[in-house]
Design a protein around this motif. Sequence first.
Motif, short mmCIF file in Angstrom:
data_model
loop_
_atom_site.label_atom_id
_atom_site.label_comp_id
_atom_site.label_asym_id
_atom_site.label_seq_id
_atom_site.Cartn_x
_atom_site.Cartn_y
_atom_site.Cartn_z
N PHE A 68 0.52 -45.47 -28.73
CA PHE A 68 -0.10 -44.15 -28.86
C PHE A 68 0.30 -43.52 -30.18
N GLU A 128 -6.82 -44.34 -30.16
CA GLU A 128 -6.95 -43.08 -29.44
C GLU A 128 -8.35 -42.51 -29.64
N GLU A 160 -3.39 -34.38 -33.53
CA GLU A 160 -4.12 -33.17 -33.14
C GLU A 160 -4.72 -32.56 -34.39
N TRP A 199 -0.18 -39.79 -31.64
CA TRP A 199 -0.55 -38.46 -31.15
C TRP A 199 -1.01 -37.57 -32.30
#
Length: 392
Positions: free
Chosen positions: A101, A246, A105, A103
């Motif tokens: 993963f 992702e 944003e 991450w």
Amino acid sequence: MRVIGLMSGTSFDGIDAAAADLDLDGDRIVLRPLGGLAVRYPDELRVRIAAVLPPSITTVEDVCRLDTGIGQAFAEAAATANEKLCAGRAELVVAHGQTVFHWAEGTAVRGTLQIGQPAWIAERTGCAVVADLRSRDVAAGGQGAPLVSAVDVMWLRGRPGAPVALNLGGIANVTVVPPGADAIAFDTGPANALLDLAVSERTAGRLTCDVDGAMAARGRVDAELLDRLLAEPYYARRAPKTTGKELFHRKYLDAALAGLPAVADDDLAATLTALTARTVADAVRSVGGTEVIAAGGGTRNPTLMRALAAELPGVPVRSSDELGLPAAWKEAYAFALLGFCTVHDIPATVASCTGARHPSVLGAVLPGRAGFPWRPRPERLPRVLEIVEAAA
């Protein structure tokens, strides 16, 4: 120092291992390649990795079991590389681990997770190990990628024009070293990620990639599907930027295909190959690249390489083999070099490439059976702890 670099990318087909003799000579690092090898993940392990990747839902138990299984696979790859490439004389293993993963944003990366417990490597080989190389750059405000940009900047500095290093893994990334300006690096989008996924699904797992680009070579690009794919907002974002599975996963591709007439298997491969070539070429043009030096698994796809060359008329597209760094093992060599920098306390990130506030010394270091070979250590735990009053 004799160093083994271990890398498993977003295609998660297995582990690339490369060995090198590395020496620090003033302001130069001298790398002597000793060879590379590939170790495929067992089928059962690949299935388990696929099951935890986005957009799947998983459990901490699954992650723990995978952390051990991948760590043990990396340990065996390191032991094999030490025996076959290093005559048993490796001093350091640098293990990237398996990204599960990243991450992101918006334009910021909040965290990144590479698993594959490095203690198994240290125990199996007796070597010191550097692992978890991306997290420090993320903590410093960076994207945590492309970390190979530091290697590319050292390697390509001084070449004429604005050379671009390209890696074609599951995700494609570029580093450009323009004259008289800061280096730039970023992920351009999918290289093999969507193509491998489509081929595996359309062949019911008989193939895991478009071998030699054969499917794409037989197919025709579906213009409407390509336009849909190119409308992805990620491509218009400014660097530094990173991406991964992702974003570019099975549901993403299904959404792009929704409502369209059925797309034949070969046409889908051709369209996804064209997507990679176009987005990489757009990235090269955006930074004024004057030559492309490519590495990674995608270089073994002649259909993709021809499509990329066609998208970049007048810009030479060559393999990193031509510059002495084997294209098949470049990332593994790069991580060997990054870990070498770690144990020499050398910051090995380029802030303009990752977007970090400052360069960082990367990774966590585990001792081998002989401790850290570059530092003396006591033979045993001291017997006594003495507590003294702090000085006023």
